[in-house]
Scaffold this active site. Structure first.
Site, mmCIF file in Angstrom:
data_model
loop_
_atom_site.group_PDB
_atom_site.id
_atom_site.type_symbol
_atom_site.label_atom_id
_atom_site.label_comp_id
_atom_site.label_asym_id
_atom_site.label_seq_id
_atom_site.Cartn_x
_atom_site.Cartn_y
_atom_site.Cartn_z
ATOM 1 N N ASP A 25 9.238 -4.039 38.509
ATOM 2 C CA ASP A 25 8.774 -2.717 38.116
ATOM 3 C C ASP A 25 9.372 -1.691 39.073
ATOM 4 O O ASP A 25 10.156 -2.040 39.959
ATOM 5 C CB ASP A 25 7.237 -2.658 38.074
ATOM 6 C CG ASP A 25 6.589 -2.930 39.436
ATOM 7 O OD1 ASP A 25 6.986 -2.270 40.417
ATOM 8 O OD2 ASP A 25 5.704 -3.789 39.500
ATOM 9 N N LYS A 221 6.427 -0.955 31.792
ATOM 10 C CA LYS A 221 6.596 -0.407 33.137
ATOM 11 C C LYS A 221 7.450 0.856 33.035
ATOM 12 O O LYS A 221 8.490 0.856 32.352
ATOM 13 C CB LYS A 221 7.295 -1.438 34.029
ATOM 14 C CG LYS A 221 6.505 -2.737 34.176
ATOM 15 C CD LYS A 221 5.248 -2.536 34.991
ATOM 16 C CE LYS A 221 4.503 -3.851 35.180
ATOM 17 N NZ LYS A 221 3.334 -3.695 36.090
ATOM 18 N N GLU A 275 -1.218 3.684 33.770
ATOM 19 C CA GLU A 275 -1.684 2.833 34.872
ATOM 20 C C GLU A 275 -0.951 3.166 36.164
ATOM 21 O O GLU A 275 0.252 3.421 36.167
ATOM 22 C CB GLU A 275 -1.421 1.370 34.476
ATOM 23 C CG GLU A 275 -1.853 0.342 35.492
ATOM 24 C CD GLU A 275 -1.795 -1.074 34.925
ATOM 25 O OE1 GLU A 275 -1.922 -1.237 33.684
ATOM 26 O OE2 GLU A 275 -1.597 -2.022 35.714
ATOM 27 N N HIS A 352 -6.770 -6.445 36.185
ATOM 28 C CA HIS A 352 -5.381 -6.727 36.452
ATOM 29 C C HIS A 352 -5.188 -8.235 36.458
ATOM 30 O O HIS A 352 -5.992 -8.971 37.007
ATOM 31 C CB HIS A 352 -5.004 -6.172 37.838
ATOM 32 C CG HIS A 352 -3.639 -6.576 38.297
ATOM 33 N ND1 HIS A 352 -3.418 -7.347 39.424
ATOM 34 C CD2 HIS A 352 -2.414 -6.337 37.766
ATOM 35 C CE1 HIS A 352 -2.133 -7.535 39.576
ATOM 36 N NE2 HIS A 352 -1.488 -6.941 38.595
#
Lengths: 432, 432
Positions: A25, A221, A275, A352
């Protein structure tokens, strides 16, 4: 003869995931998914071992393993009955060494280590009870549940008495909800499609695969380049259609104003949640972002290190989705605290997961949340990443995009002995 | 030939201070003051070494030393000119290993380690410049100062441009203020009197001694028992008289409502500030306490792990005194960021000190703050504890309760070689 914790074993376990850019990411371009693993050994004939771990992404896992040894050492000699009889007191005992506490407090390496040992104790307790952890929790009385929590810093947001009330209100429906979860499973979403290191063709293929497999939400992402992210969100939305949910995750790469702008650039693709837009420590920053991007939800928590952080995110109206992490928080007890806080504030918990074994752990927490606390499934999903499950003795089982409740006694934390040997760093065969 | 960092040395240094209960407080009953110490070695003929450390209170110092090795390894091979020419970039490079970052991020063991290495680099840079760190900083241009800071998460509270403005407004008076500090020193206060482990007779004697030595503020540790604290505050106020300042420090032991109550029980003794009333992570809790106990100031910071925390404490009006720590923050760069944020919010910086060498370090930060940033001395004091200074090559010098500015090049961080050997844990002679 009183059975006690007589010893423990630690393993520095690392998987060379960076070779495929799995898990890449904007903040973490090349992680090697790792676990600081601990086995508490007892002389109890029925439960010789409790297994636990915390999750890291490679270098530094040795530091966490060393910290696990310091924390696990505090469990040595404690009677098994004392641990399983008062898991709240045991967790407080682990963190009560003031010299070790200084290294956090309640955060960073020492707290990750606490999580591993607390999780191992829950594995032990659940095995002794002959139940999976979610069922052990869901069978506790409201008072037993609130006794798991260290309330010292939480009472301004939720008192233990108010938490008991909340749990008592949910008590009548427990059996029915448990039956429903056994029948239908717990909703999940997948992140496997959207890692930043994947090219457009792979993104397209994986989004299609997610649709074909029955997923109704997909997470991408974002955060390195807005033009790229617009292109990737467009591809994802095109493939998943207008009705499935699209979430984005910036992995903390943005400042507050930048995050608001980024959202503006992607809002047309219909974002359910955004997020980790910015620093995980920035409660007030998240609150600003949440005000600006509503009705898109701000989601955070995988780097929120203790319930004091969740307390504030909730008090400030800074998150619409509460993403507890089973290993960043100090184990089951702090997860229970955070679940209670979220329920009291009416915010859904969507843990998560991914990493090494996080899916295995958080399924217990979410099922407990549904059965005994919130009583809700709406807007609740557990993250699912299809990595590394084969190394677990009791891996997650998914059906039609839903987690089936684990049945085996324990916390589903136990990793196969051959894996522990093969991926042991740096000596294991996988690292030659 | 480019001179580079060629190697480093680490030392796990611990002083057996718990034998006398020096440093005891409600959270930390028996600390062994310790330092995770690092020497960066170069092949530069003028600056062969830069010394730095971070502070812990005993067990777990080995974990921080191991983390220092992981972080210092990132300095290996970097040209000395690159480090001293861009200390902002160097600090960002140290924290840019995403796998190590995961262990914090920017907090706990890995961040304490970052502080040690960043501090060592500043020692190196100041030695090469032939100046003490405060002077190196105070001679920088506004732009050079703001370039030291990682602004990613701070811009919503202060932009680099606004920081430059603030620094430019302070520029005309720099020379005059520097001369004043050289003449008069920087105000200090003492904590030596009030450790919780001391009995009333010792408290009385040490308060009297503080008065006799010319101190005009005294700080007491509180938070274990309110009746005891009332008795101890009464003794202190009786001895120091009505005009000297009395501060209290609960070392995080209280909840939010409890802290407000505790203050109510002690307010009659005239409290200037109430330090660490509750969890150091609880920005919103501190804001509530500050609202309730004004005009007494809330003070916190020794466990505030990065500038994002100070940003929020300031944004929320949660503190009236900003207690940066030279080693809990990631070294000089994050201290500079926090000093700029505090100045922009009009909140005085009164650094946390004591421990091992914290006084030696923070004097540089406060003098820089006065000369180049805030331009103010009012309501500003550096903590002073009279412990362990004899182990430093360039120890603090106090005159009439004021710090005299250090003159030797460097960060006053260097510990005597014989001390490094004698207090090395566990092999040094002091530990036999």
């Amino acid at each position: 003869m009183t059975a006690r914790v007589v010893d423990f074993e630690t393993v520095d376990l690392r998987f060379p995931t960076s070779r495929q850019l799995d898990g890449s990411d904007a903040m973490n371009p090349a992680p090697d998914y790792s676990a600081a693993y601990v086995v508490l050994r007892t002389d109890h004939p029925a439960v010789p071992e409790g297994h636990g771990f915390t999750f890291t992404i490679g270098r530094g896992n040795d530091l966490v393993v060393a910290a696990v040894r310091a924390v696990a050492n505090r469990a040595r000699g404690i009677p098994v009955d004392d641990i399983v009889g008062d898991l709240g007191a045991f967790a407080r005992h682990l963190t009560a060494d003031s010299q070790l506490r200084w290294l956090g407090p309640d955060k960073g390496v020492i707290h990750l280590a606490t999580a591993a040992v607390v999780n191992a104790a829950w594995d032990l307790a659940a095995k002794l009870a002959g139940k999976p952890v979610w069922k052990l929790l869901a069978d506790m009385s409201p008072r037993e549940i609130t006794d798991l929590v260290d309330w010292r810093y939480l009472r301004d947001a939720l008192t233990p008495e108010a938490a008991v009330d909340l749990l008592e209100r949910a008590e009548p429906g427990r059996a029915e909800r448990e039956a429903r979860i056994r029948r239908e499973g717990y909703p999940a979403y997948t992140t496997s499609a959207g890692w930043l290191g994947y090219d457009d063709a792979k993104l397209r293929r994986l989004c299609q695969q997610a649709v074909d497999e029955g997923w109704d939400s997909v997470k991408l992402k974002v955060g390195a380049d807005l033009a790229d992210d617009r292109r990737r969100c467009r591809i994802a939305r095109e493939i998943i259609g207008p009705d499935r949910r699209l979430m984005i995750d910036a992995n903390q790469t943005l400042g507050v104003a930048e995050a608001v702008e980024w959202h503006r650039g992607l809002a047309e693709f219909g974002i359910w949640w955004f997020e980790e837009p910015t620093s995980p420590d920035d409660v007030l920053g998240h609150a600003t972002i949440q005000r600006e991007i509503a009705p898109t939800h701000v989601a955070t928590g995988e780097h929120a290190h203790n319930p004091v952080m969740f307390k504030q995110f909730l008090q400030a109206g800074a998150i619409g989705i509460c993403q507890i992490d089973a290993c960043r928080l100090g184990g089951v007890n702090e997860a229970v605290a955070s679940i209670l806080l979220a329920a009291a504030h009416g915010v859904p918990v969507c843990p998560h997961a991914g990493g090494v074994g996080l899916c295995e752990l958080v399924q217990h927490l979410s099922i407990f949340d549904y059965v005994a606390v919130s009583g809700e499934l709406e807007n609740r999903v557990i993250e699912y990443v299809d990595h590394l499950h084969e190394h677990f003795l009791d891996p997650v089982r998914l059906r039609d995009g839903r987690y089936l409740p684990p049945e085996a006694p324990g916390y589903s934390a136990e990793i196969r002995r051959d894996t522990l040997e093969r991926y042991r760093f740096p000596g294991g065969g996988a690292w030659h």
